[in-house]
Design a protein around this motif. Structure first.
Motif, PDB file in Angstrom:
ATOM      1  N   SER A 189       0.546  -1.267   0.234  1.00 19.79           N
ATOM      2  CA  SER A 189      -0.019   0.089  -0.268  1.00 19.79           C
ATOM      3  C   SER A 189       0.734   1.213   0.091  1.00 19.79           C
ATOM      4  N   ARG A 227       0.150   5.810   0.186  1.00 19.43           N
ATOM      5  CA  ARG A 227      -0.774   6.962   0.286  1.00 19.43           C
ATOM      6  C   ARG A 227      -0.077   8.129  -0.294  1.00 19.43           C
ATOM      7  N   SER A 270      -0.264  12.184  -1.490  1.00 10.35           N
ATOM      8  CA  SER A 270      -0.819  13.451  -1.043  1.00 10.35           C
ATOM      9  C   SER A 270      -0.731  14.600  -2.546  1.00 10.35           C
ATOM     10  N   THR A 322      -8.607   4.418  -2.997  1.00  7.47           N
ATOM     11  CA  THR A 322      -9.621   5.183  -2.316  1.00  7.47           C
ATOM     12  C   THR A 322      -9.122   6.645  -2.417  1.00  7.47           C
ATOM     13  N   TYR A 354      -6.076  13.061  -1.045  1.00  9.81           N
ATOM     14  CA  TYR A 354      -5.167  11.892  -1.065  1.00  9.81           C
ATOM     15  C   TYR A 354      -5.583  10.883  -1.872  1.00  9.81           C
ATOM     16  N   HIS A 377      -5.243   6.662  -1.457  1.00  9.62           N
ATOM     17  CA  HIS A 377      -4.869   5.577  -0.898  1.00  9.62           C
ATOM     18  C   HIS A 377      -4.989   4.325  -1.741  1.00  9.62           C
ATOM     19  N   ASP A 395      -4.271   0.383  -2.182  1.00  6.38           N
ATOM     20  CA  ASP A 395      -4.101  -0.915  -1.751  1.00  6.38           C
ATOM     21  C   ASP A 395      -3.789  -1.897  -2.705  1.00  6.38           C
TER      22      ASP A 395
END
Length: 121
Positions: free
Chosen positions: A15, A17, A19, A67, A78, A80, A82
């Motif tokens: 994963s 994330r 920004s 997401t 953001y 996300h 996965d």
């Protein structure tokens, strides 16, 4: 301007994330999208929070794995990610479109500089 961060090298199944921080303007009157592009290929829109109802849409290639969210207090969105797969390896960009129902790349007013994501073991 928009500034992306959070890219890097990750193993398949991992994963990350990303920004996207805005400065000099506020995101609340914009549709915000995440796009990705591999060398020699066209830019793909992968997610979009539209304006004004703030619904989020995803490309089939990432739906259920990625997401998108936003934090208005930080003027930041953001992504996300996965269950990453090697096919997700790309440069990821965020783009802001003034008062738009959709995140069409030719209509983007502000682009970030891009952040590289590499999915590899």
């Amino acid at each position: 301007q928009l500034v992306e961060s959070g890219g890097g090298l990750v193993e398949p199944g991992g994963s990350l994330r990303l920004s996207c921080a805005a400065s000099g303007f506020t995101l609340d009157k914009y549709a915000i999208g995440w796009f990705r592009q591999a060398p020699g290929k066209g830019r793909e829109e992968i997610s979009c929070i539209n304006y004004p109802d703030r619904t989020t849409e995803y490309a089939d290639s990432v739906n259920g794995r990625f997401t998108m969210s936003r934090d208005n207090s930080k003027n930041t969105v953001y992504l996300h990610m996965d269950n990453l797969i090697p096919e997700d390896t790309d440069v990821y960009y965020c783009g802001a479109v003034w008062r738009a129902l959709a995140c069409v790349d030719r209509a983007v007013n502000y682009w970030g500089q891009g952040t590289l994501v590499i999915v590899s073991s």
